[in-house]
Design an enzyme around this catalytic site. Sequence first.
Site, PDB file in Angstrom:
ATOM      1  N   ALA A  12       0.803  -1.222   0.000  1.00 51.51           N
ATOM      2  CA  ALA A  12       0.000   0.000   0.000  1.00 51.51           C
ATOM      3  C   ALA A  12       0.839   1.278   0.000  1.00 51.51           C
ATOM      4  O   ALA A  12       0.692   2.130  -0.883  1.00 51.51           O
ATOM      5  CB  ALA A  12      -0.945  -0.016   1.206  1.00 51.51           C
ATOM      6  N   CYS A  46      -6.054  -7.083   4.221  1.00 50.41           N
ATOM      7  CA  CYS A  46      -7.245  -7.189   5.062  1.00 50.41           C
ATOM      8  C   CYS A  46      -8.210  -8.255   4.564  1.00 50.41           C
ATOM      9  O   CYS A  46      -9.064  -8.734   5.310  1.00 50.41           O
ATOM     10  CB  CYS A  46      -7.968  -5.843   5.121  1.00 50.41           C
ATOM     11  N   ASP A 293       3.390   1.129   7.593  1.00 48.83           N
ATOM     12  CA  ASP A 293       3.471   0.538   8.930  1.00 48.83           C
ATOM     13  C   ASP A 293       4.854   0.624   9.572  1.00 48.83           C
ATOM     14  O   ASP A 293       5.008   0.282  10.744  1.00 48.83           O
ATOM     15  CB  ASP A 293       3.045  -0.934   8.873  1.00 48.83           C
ATOM     16  N   TYR A 436     -32.542  10.549   7.937  1.00 48.42           N
ATOM     17  CA  TYR A 436     -33.483   9.648   8.612  1.00 48.42           C
ATOM     18  C   TYR A 436     -34.439   9.030   7.606  1.00 48.42           C
ATOM     19  O   TYR A 436     -34.994   9.703   6.730  1.00 48.42           O
ATOM     20  CB  TYR A 436     -34.307  10.377   9.672  1.00 48.42           C
ATOM     21  N   TRP A 444     -34.443   9.461  16.052  1.00 47.31           N
ATOM     22  CA  TRP A 444     -33.256   9.923  16.765  1.00 47.31           C
ATOM     23  C   TRP A 444     -32.166   8.878  16.544  1.00 47.31           C
ATOM     24  O   TRP A 444     -32.216   7.790  17.107  1.00 47.31           O
ATOM     25  CB  TRP A 444     -33.525  10.089  18.264  1.00 47.31           C
ATOM     26  N   ARG A 452     -26.235  13.350  23.051  1.00 43.02           N
ATOM     27  CA  ARG A 452     -27.064  14.091  24.002  1.00 43.02           C
ATOM     28  C   ARG A 452     -26.836  13.583  25.426  1.00 43.02           C
ATOM     29  O   ARG A 452     -26.714  14.369  26.373  1.00 43.02           O
ATOM     30  CB  ARG A 452     -28.535  13.961  23.618  1.00 43.02           C
TER      31      ARG A 452
END
Length: 462
Positions: A12, A46, A293, A436, A444, A452
């Site tokens: 990578a 992975c 890494d 939503y 919510w 909250r």
Amino acid sequence: MVQRLVVVGGDAGGLTAASQARKRRGPDDLEIIAVERGRHASYSACGIPYWIGGEVSTVDDLVVRTVAEFREKFTIDVRLRQEAVGLDLDRRAVTVRDLAAGTEYRLRFDHLVLATGAVPVRPPLPGVDAPGVHLVRTLDDGEAVRSTVDGGARRAVVVGGGYVGLEMAEAFIRRGLAVTLVEAGAQLMPTLDADLAGVVLAAVRGLGVTVRTGERMREIATGPGGRVAAVVTDGGSIPADVVVLGLGVRPNTALAEAAGLPLGSTGGLVTDRRMRVTGPGGGWVDGVWAAGDCVQTTHRVSLAPVHVALGTHATKQGRVAGVNIGGGYATFPGVLGTAVTKVCGLEIGRTGLGERDAERAGFRAVTATVESTTRAGYLPDAPGITVKLIAEHRSGRLLGAQVVGQEGAAKRIDTLATALWHAMTVEEIAGLDLSYAPPFGPVWDPVLIAARKAWDAVVAAS
């Protein structure tokens, strides 16, 4: 005069750097040679557990780009089974060993990218080198594990309860093996707080894995032909035909250290934000870069040096190095350690600091944990989700987050990682305008409920 870029490491970080440099400088201006000691380059490490477990059809599916593609489309000379064994900074040359031919040669460089990755921890215990005992870091490692399983293994022992250990345990279950997972610590997933790690433990046991926490491996017993026969722990002997060691990794910096390059407190190479490597006497070594890494970086919340071995960071660091080599300007801003995985249908995500991390970093923190669903509760079989937030005591600034749940849970960590990246408070997060619709969450969202509740905890603690 044509300059030469030599890249040490063919995955990578290294090949992203090479590709980005090539986009900005043509072959008449910059020759690019990448050396890789393994048999594969540019692949998804992975994905290895999913190939071993049979969810990915062939090993070729994990290869992002072939050597031929790099050579023909990008004029990047990728050389497999070539190991960099020496680095001379004064003469600006790398000594390379051809592992097939047994010969050595030197490559001079104008620019050098060190992308040597990380090496898995292999404890100095009797039997750890026996046939049938495997590490899972490279595609070569994955092929070795797959060969052992295909050869008739029936009992697997996985040592280590982190991401690799859990994914390999599930892969073995998918292949029909009896699986025991051994973890020296008190919990699985040490990057999670203990309360959420308990949810993971129950799910792994529900998959059919025998989990033994608080047991340290003492040796690996061998049988006929010297092959693995059992893993011996504090709690006794566990029969095994195949063993995977998932005990973490450390930066692979032997080449750099032998050349006199200093290492940071985490054992990784030290770079600036442009990925230039720190030299023996301080300052930056002209034309020497590092990515992936093998590199130490900075945590954006604690501001401490960290070593987090993830492909997401490697590709970003490689891009930064390549852009700069190509004549542009780019910087790497640090990490949060955001990560996700999925085990037996349980999705797990985390970002930033956990409770213990926050305490070690000197923060006074409050926490909030909520249980909700990833769809509207009135829909059939609405999957469950647990969200935990860690916030600074007085300011309410988000310090970290963890998510564990069923389908639709894990990627909510990205919302929290974005908020964390921009140093938002939990009060600000609670007011976010999130989407939503009943198939995607309750009115919510669990992220908003947790924020909250965390803000209420901040107010109560002030």
